[in-house]
Write a protein that holds these residues in place. Structure first.
Motif, mmCIF file in Angstrom:
data_model
loop_
_atom_site.group_PDB
_atom_site.id
_atom_site.type_symbol
_atom_site.label_atom_id
_atom_site.label_comp_id
_atom_site.label_asym_id
_atom_site.label_seq_id
_atom_site.Cartn_x
_atom_site.Cartn_y
_atom_site.Cartn_z
ATOM 1 N N LYS A 93 38.813 46.779 26.649
ATOM 2 C CA LYS A 93 37.939 46.329 27.730
ATOM 3 C C LYS A 93 37.902 44.801 27.802
ATOM 4 C CE LYS A 93 33.035 46.530 28.994
ATOM 5 N NZ LYS A 93 31.780 47.274 28.745
ATOM 6 N N LYS A 94 37.761 44.157 26.669
ATOM 7 C CA LYS A 94 37.733 42.693 26.635
ATOM 8 C C LYS A 94 39.063 42.121 27.130
ATOM 9 C CE LYS A 94 36.689 38.809 23.542
ATOM 10 N NZ LYS A 94 36.315 38.419 22.150
ATOM 11 N N ALA A 95 40.165 42.745 26.709
ATOM 12 C CA ALA A 95 41.492 42.290 27.157
ATOM 13 C C ALA A 95 41.656 42.489 28.655
ATOM 14 C CB ALA A 95 42.579 43.046 26.399
ATOM 15 N N LEU A 96 41.104 43.595 29.193
ATOM 16 C CA LEU A 96 41.186 43.846 30.630
ATOM 17 C C LEU A 96 40.371 42.811 31.399
ATOM 18 C CD1 LEU A 96 42.128 45.748 32.938
ATOM 19 C CD2 LEU A 96 39.991 47.014 32.612
ATOM 20 N N GLN A 97 39.192 42.504 30.921
ATOM 21 C CA GLN A 97 38.376 41.479 31.587
ATOM 22 C C GLN A 97 39.119 40.146 31.647
ATOM 23 O OE1 GLN A 97 34.902 41.854 29.018
ATOM 24 N NE2 GLN A 97 33.712 42.807 30.663
ATOM 25 N N LYS A 98 39.783 39.791 30.557
ATOM 26 C CA LYS A 98 40.534 38.541 30.525
ATOM 27 C C LYS A 98 41.705 38.586 31.502
ATOM 28 C CE LYS A 98 42.955 35.378 27.378
ATOM 29 N NZ LYS A 98 43.387 35.140 25.966
ATOM 30 N N LYS A 145 34.354 37.934 34.035
ATOM 31 C CA LYS A 145 33.507 37.335 33.009
ATOM 32 C C LYS A 145 33.600 38.149 31.717
ATOM 33 C CE LYS A 145 28.684 36.082 32.082
ATOM 34 N NZ LYS A 145 27.287 36.135 32.600
ATOM 35 N N GLN A 146 33.757 37.472 30.595
ATOM 36 C CA GLN A 146 33.822 38.149 29.300
ATOM 37 C C GLN A 146 32.412 38.595 28.915
ATOM 38 O OE1 GLN A 146 37.097 38.163 26.992
ATOM 39 N NE2 GLN A 146 37.415 38.534 29.168
ATOM 40 N N ASP A 147 32.023 39.739 29.408
ATOM 41 C CA ASP A 147 30.668 40.255 29.235
ATOM 42 C C ASP A 147 30.742 41.591 28.525
ATOM 43 O OD1 ASP A 147 28.085 41.153 29.416
ATOM 44 O OD2 ASP A 147 27.970 41.092 31.609
ATOM 45 N N ALA A 148 30.370 41.620 27.267
ATOM 46 C CA ALA A 148 30.441 42.852 26.471
ATOM 47 C C ALA A 148 29.478 43.914 26.996
ATOM 48 C CB ALA A 148 30.139 42.548 25.010
ATOM 49 N N LYS A 149 28.377 43.487 27.644
ATOM 50 C CA LYS A 149 27.388 44.433 28.164
ATOM 51 C C LYS A 149 27.801 45.028 29.507
ATOM 52 C CE LYS A 149 23.361 42.258 25.971
ATOM 53 N NZ LYS A 149 22.020 41.643 26.229
ATOM 54 N N ALA A 150 28.766 44.400 30.156
ATOM 55 C CA ALA A 150 29.159 44.856 31.497
ATOM 56 C C ALA A 150 29.767 46.250 31.451
ATOM 57 C CB ALA A 150 30.143 43.871 32.121
ATOM 58 N N VAL A 176 27.583 44.737 35.958
ATOM 59 C CA VAL A 176 28.521 45.674 36.589
ATOM 60 C C VAL A 176 29.749 44.899 37.049
ATOM 61 C CG1 VAL A 176 28.951 47.174 38.572
ATOM 62 C CG2 VAL A 176 26.812 47.375 37.314
ATOM 63 N N GLN A 177 30.929 45.406 36.721
ATOM 64 C CA GLN A 177 32.188 44.823 37.171
ATOM 65 C C GLN A 177 33.063 45.921 37.758
ATOM 66 O OE1 GLN A 177 33.626 42.954 33.540
ATOM 67 N NE2 GLN A 177 32.454 41.094 33.908
ATOM 68 N N VAL A 178 33.911 45.550 38.721
ATOM 69 C CA VAL A 178 34.767 46.515 39.412
ATOM 70 C C VAL A 178 36.202 46.020 39.391
ATOM 71 C CG1 VAL A 178 35.242 47.705 41.584
ATOM 72 C CG2 VAL A 178 32.871 47.261 40.909
ATOM 73 N N VAL A 179 37.129 46.905 39.044
ATOM 74 C CA VAL A 179 38.563 46.597 39.063
ATOM 75 C C VAL A 179 39.259 47.608 39.956
ATOM 76 C CG1 VAL A 179 40.679 46.450 37.717
ATOM 77 C CG2 VAL A 179 38.529 45.613 36.746
ATOM 78 N N VAL A 180 40.011 47.109 40.938
ATOM 79 C CA VAL A 180 40.718 47.961 41.891
ATOM 80 C C VAL A 180 42.217 47.733 41.765
ATOM 81 C CG1 VAL A 180 41.078 48.490 44.343
ATOM 82 C CG2 VAL A 180 38.778 47.939 43.509
ATOM 83 N N LEU A 181 42.988 48.823 41.788
ATOM 84 C CA LEU A 181 44.453 48.746 41.805
ATOM 85 C C LEU A 181 44.978 49.748 42.809
ATOM 86 C CD1 LEU A 181 47.210 47.772 40.623
ATOM 87 C CD2 LEU A 181 46.999 49.641 38.957
ATOM 88 N N GLY A 182 45.731 49.282 43.804
ATOM 89 C CA GLY A 182 46.332 50.207 44.762
ATOM 90 C C GLY A 182 46.694 49.525 46.062
ATOM 91 N N ALA A 205 36.324 40.653 46.183
ATOM 92 C CA ALA A 205 36.843 40.001 44.976
ATOM 93 C C ALA A 205 36.744 38.481 45.085
ATOM 94 C CB ALA A 205 38.286 40.422 44.734
ATOM 95 N N GLN A 206 36.938 37.959 46.301
ATOM 96 C CA GLN A 206 36.807 36.515 46.509
ATOM 97 C C GLN A 206 35.349 36.082 46.443
ATOM 98 O OE1 GLN A 206 38.752 35.697 50.238
ATOM 99 N NE2 GLN A 206 40.809 35.987 49.414
ATOM 100 N N LYS A 207 34.449 36.923 46.913
ATOM 101 C CA LYS A 207 33.024 36.592 46.927
ATOM 102 C C LYS A 207 32.417 36.697 45.531
ATOM 103 C CE LYS A 207 28.647 37.656 49.248
ATOM 104 N NZ LYS A 207 27.963 38.508 50.254
ATOM 105 N N TYR A 208 32.905 37.666 44.742
ATOM 106 C CA TYR A 208 32.360 37.887 43.400
ATOM 107 C C TYR A 208 33.491 37.826 42.361
ATOM 108 C CZ TYR A 208 28.273 39.768 45.907
ATOM 109 O OH TYR A 208 27.179 39.928 46.735
ATOM 110 N N PRO A 209 34.113 36.671 42.180
ATOM 111 C CA PRO A 209 35.314 36.582 41.336
ATOM 112 C C PRO A 209 35.078 36.898 39.867
ATOM 113 C CG PRO A 209 34.537 34.397 41.940
ATOM 114 C CD PRO A 209 33.751 35.362 42.768
ATOM 115 N N SER A 210 33.875 36.717 39.372
ATOM 116 C CA SER A 210 33.611 37.015 37.963
ATOM 117 C C SER A 210 33.257 38.479 37.734
ATOM 118 C CB SER A 210 32.465 36.139 37.439
ATOM 119 O OG SER A 210 31.248 36.467 38.081
#
Length: 479
Positions: free
Chosen positions: A279-284, A289-294, A325-331, A345-350
């Motif tokens: 998870k940490k590697a994916l955030q990077k 943001k490197q947020d362990a609680k996210a 809360v963080q969101v990752v989209v692929l497609g 993604a541009q509005k909420y880059p972290s």
């Protein structure tokens, strides 16, 4: 030993546009080789990678009378993962840069393919006991077998299975404009292969196959209703006696968090805490943001309305304004969804990353690093992504439809059972409610969440159970 021939428009690893290719590429590998000889036949597209084309050997070629002219039919062959593949060659039909183009071209292309498959069998001296046809692209094949070859001794004992992977796509076009269908007797052209004044290849396959299957039990029921039948619900009720649903499997070797070379920190149920490192590697990697609680919510999908993304877009602002809360989209997919996800993604880059495109390696890292997987489909015949996410302990949130309902057991807080979260109605508010409930369990009940992750990873998504059901069908129709 009985001979089974799979006929399909695509299949891994040669050509893939969706889940059909995954099924065609995987299912034959797991069928009992001591009882069945499995072969696959598909078009020889020019866009098949050169590394595979170089391995193919030409078997023969011949010419067959068809409405347009005497058509060239070449046959190539190669072995892959212990399976014999045959390829139908004709550059007039298969020389494009993609397997599918406009439907007006495709109906003619796949009418040719179905005819070519049947014409090729005597040339190969190969008479299968069963031809297992997949989706509308091979829908004419069961009908042509009986219309043109019913009195031919070579073909008389061949049975057909027709699998519907998605009833929305039916091979519809103006009947008289399909050149390779013009010699089909009118009682069939305007009967079995006609619906609402158009050709319908899917309908022809449904009516003439000896057995019809689809890719989940719930979807088999849904396509018999006006809401889910895509205009063919009456036909589906008519053939209900020969219709059954069989859920798809996935390749559990390819999607194994303990051995996956695509993820930085392999893990299993016994060392599931290692997933936090992924998870940490994916955030990077995603610039979050490197947020362990996210809580990282993942989407890996074609970005289309069928997949429910109009619901996701409508609640994305509220979701991203939720703390941790963080969101990752692929497609890739419809331009409106690509644009909307990129805008957020541009509005909420972290907090959000939108990967417009597709990478298999990246998909594995997202499955491994995310906490939840969101799949709110409008309809879903089976779905594979929710099965893959569970293999990585990533808890799915799905709409309870089709195969999603059959594969994701809703979480029960009292009994501490379940492998995910589901909502029934196609409604953005209902979806947001269940996401918030899942977030509450994730944040406030870590032990319960960890136990659910382990249940997900232990869920049986293998092909072994699935193949027994297909083998039973092959036995039933050939006995």
């Amino acid at each position: 030993m009985k001979k089974i021939l799979f006929a399909a428009s695509e299949g891994n690893p040669f050509i893939k546009t969706g889940g059909l290719a995954d099924v065609v590429g995987a299912l034959p590998k797991y069928i009992d080789k001591s009882l069945y000889e499995i072969s696959i036949i598909m078009p020889l597209y020019r866009c098949i990678p050169q590394k595979f084309r170089e391995q193919m050997k030409k078997v023969t070629h011949f010419y067959e009378n068809m409405p347009r002219e005497q058509e060239y039919i070449g046959i190539y062959k190669m072995e892959e993962s212990g399976i014999t593949y045959y390829f139908i060659d004709n550059e007039y039909y298969f020389a494009g840069d993609a397997p599918y183009h406009h439907i007006c071209e495709d109906v003619n292309k796949f009418a040719f393919f179905s005819r070519a498959v049947l014409a090729a069998l005597p040339q190969l001296k190969f008479c299968p006991d069963v031809i297992h046809c997949h989706d509308w692209q091979t829908g004419l094949l069961p009908m042509l077998l009986k219309v043109f070859y019913g009195e031919n001794k070579f073909y008389q004992n061949i049975k057909t299975v027709f699998t519907i992977h998605n009833q929305k796509f039916q091979g519809r076009w103006q009947i008289d404009d399909i050149e390779n269908c013009r010699d089909i007797p009118a009682k069939y052209r305007y009967g079995a292969m006609e619906a609402y004044g158009e050709s319908n290849f899917l309908k022809a396959g449904i009516l003439y196959a000896d057995q019809v299957t689809t890719v989940s039990e719930t979807y088999a029921r849904e396509i018999q209703t006006p809401e889910g039948g895509e205009g063919l619900d009456g036909v589906m009720r008519e053939v209900s006696g020969k219709l059954c649903g069989i859920i798809n499997g996935i390749d559990e070797k390819e999607y194994d968090a303990q051995t996956d070379k695509n993820i930085p920190y392999p893990f299993g149920t016994k060392n599931i805490a290692e997933k936090k490192k992924d998870k940490k590697a994916l955030q990077k990697e995603m610039g979050l943001k490197q947020d362990a609680k996210a809580c990282v919510i993942a989407i890996v999908s074609r970005l289309t309305q069928q997949k429910g993304f109009e619901l996701v877009v409508s609640v994305m602002e509220e979701l991203l304004q939720t703390e941790h809360v963080q969101v990752v989209v692929l497609g890739t997919g419809e331009e409106r969804f690509q644009h909307d996800f990129s805008w957020f993604a541009q509005k909420y880059p972290s907090q959000m990353c939108a990967n417009i495109g597709y990478s298999e390696d990246k998909a594995h890292r997202i499955y491994a690093g995310a906490d939840m997987f969101l799949m709110p489909s409008q309809f879903e015949p089976c779905g594979l992504s929710q099965l893959i996410s569970m293999r990585y302990g990533t808890v799915p949130i799905v709409r309870e439809t089709g195969g999603l309902k059959d594969t994701v057991e809703p979480y029960n807080e009292i009994w501490q059972t379940g492998t995910g979260f589901g909502f029934r109605n196609y409604d953005a508010g209902e979806m947001l409610f269940i996401i918030r409930y899942a977030l509450k369990i994730y944040q406030e009940q870590p032990k319960a969440w960890k136990a659910m992750m382990k249940r997900c990873m232990k869920h049986d998504s293998s092909w072994q159970t699935v193949t027994k059901k297909y083998e039973a069908i092959y036995e039933k129709i050939t006995s």
